[in-house]
Design a protein around this motif. Structure first.
Motif, PDB file in Angstrom:
ATOM      1  N   HIS A   3       0.697  -0.996   0.189  1.00  0.00           N
ATOM      2  CA  HIS A   3       0.203   0.040   0.136  1.00  0.00           C
ATOM      3  C   HIS A   3       0.921   1.736   0.128  1.00  0.00           C
ATOM      4  O   HIS A   3       0.317   2.249  -1.191  1.00  0.00           O
ATOM      5  N   THR A   4       2.356   1.328   1.241  1.00  0.00           N
ATOM      6  CA  THR A   4       2.701   2.266   1.048  1.00  0.00           C
ATOM      7  C   THR A   4       3.307   2.566  -0.251  1.00  0.00           C
ATOM      8  O   THR A   4       3.496   4.186  -0.599  1.00  0.00           O
ATOM      9  N   LEU A   7       0.958   4.399  -2.300  1.00  0.00           N
ATOM     10  CA  LEU A   7       0.629   5.212  -2.041  1.00  0.00           C
ATOM     11  C   LEU A   7       1.643   6.599  -2.926  1.00  0.00           C
ATOM     12  O   LEU A   7       1.659   7.675  -3.066  1.00  0.00           O
ATOM     13  N   SER A  33     -10.067   2.350  -1.808  1.00  0.00           N
ATOM     14  CA  SER A  33      -9.139   2.289  -0.891  1.00  0.00           C
ATOM     15  C   SER A  33      -7.818   3.649  -0.704  1.00  0.00           C
ATOM     16  O   SER A  33      -7.890   4.584   0.008  1.00  0.00           O
ATOM     17  N   LEU A  34      -6.983   3.094  -1.650  1.00  0.00           N
ATOM     18  CA  LEU A  34      -5.794   3.638  -2.269  1.00  0.00           C
ATOM     19  C   LEU A  34      -6.452   4.854  -2.467  1.00  0.00           C
ATOM     20  O   LEU A  34      -6.020   5.581  -1.581  1.00  0.00           O
ATOM     21  N   ASP A  36      -9.039   6.762  -2.199  1.00  0.00           N
ATOM     22  CA  ASP A  36      -9.538   7.757  -0.833  1.00  0.00           C
ATOM     23  C   ASP A  36      -8.689   8.007  -0.007  1.00  0.00           C
ATOM     24  O   ASP A  36      -8.522   9.144   1.149  1.00  0.00           O
ATOM     25  N   ASP A  37      -7.349   7.228   0.476  1.00  0.00           N
ATOM     26  CA  ASP A  37      -6.402   7.398   1.282  1.00  0.00           C
ATOM     27  C   ASP A  37      -5.667   8.599   0.872  1.00  0.00           C
ATOM     28  O   ASP A  37      -5.391   9.483   1.418  1.00  0.00           O
ATOM     29  N   SER A  40      -7.475  11.756   1.204  1.00  0.00           N
ATOM     30  CA  SER A  40      -7.849  12.519   2.188  1.00  0.00           C
ATOM     31  C   SER A  40      -5.940  12.911   2.951  1.00  0.00           C
ATOM     32  O   SER A  40      -6.249  14.469   2.902  1.00  0.00           O
ATOM     33  N   LYS A  41      -5.130  12.746   2.210  1.00  0.00           N
ATOM     34  CA  LYS A  41      -3.905  13.273   2.099  1.00  0.00           C
ATOM     35  C   LYS A  41      -3.460  14.123   2.081  1.00  0.00           C
ATOM     36  O   LYS A  41      -2.782  15.575   2.523  1.00  0.00           O
TER      37      LYS A  41
END
Length: 124
Positions: A3-4, A7, A33-34, A36-37, A40-41
């Motif tokens: 995931h990171t 990202l 989800s990725l 959205d993450d 949001s950041k």
């Protein structure tokens, strides 16, 4: 890839001059989800459009949706609308504002719509 790592790739993309990034994967693998993450950041929610793939969507309809949501443009002249959308995308890019188009079930889109997206990505 974790995931990171995904990202980090998206963050690099958002700071590049590229206009389009394709995020693909099996249903349920975490694409939404990725995204959205990252949204949001980075607080870029005002430039996000979420669509569900539609096999009946036509390129002109896609351009109208993007124009209305990203630039508030509601022309009915096809050529003018495309030009204005390109101007909006260029302006947003110049001000380091990125647009995010999330298409769920994009595999259902007609080839002509995918071609229109590709065109928008390559126009200067």
């Amino acid at each position: 890839m974790e995931h990171t790592e995904h990202l980090d790739k998206i963050k690099r993309f958002l700071h590049s001059q590229e206009r389009l990034m394709l995020v693909i994967g099996e249903a349920g693998c975490g694409k939404t989800s990725l995204l959205d993450d990252i949204v949001s950041k980075l607080k870029v929610s005002r430039h996000i459009i979420r669509l569900t793939g539609n096999p009946n969507l036509q390129p002109q309809q896609l351009i109208e949706i993007l124009s209305k949501n990203w630039g508030g443009i509601t022309q009915h002249n096809k050529a003018r609308l495309e030009t204005q959308l390109i101007d909006v995308l260029n302006s947003l890019n110049e001000h380091d504002h990125h647009c995010l188009l999330v298409i769920h079930d994009a595999h259902t889109l007609p080839f002509t719509v995918l071609a229109a997206l590709s065109f928008l990505n390559h126009v200067q």
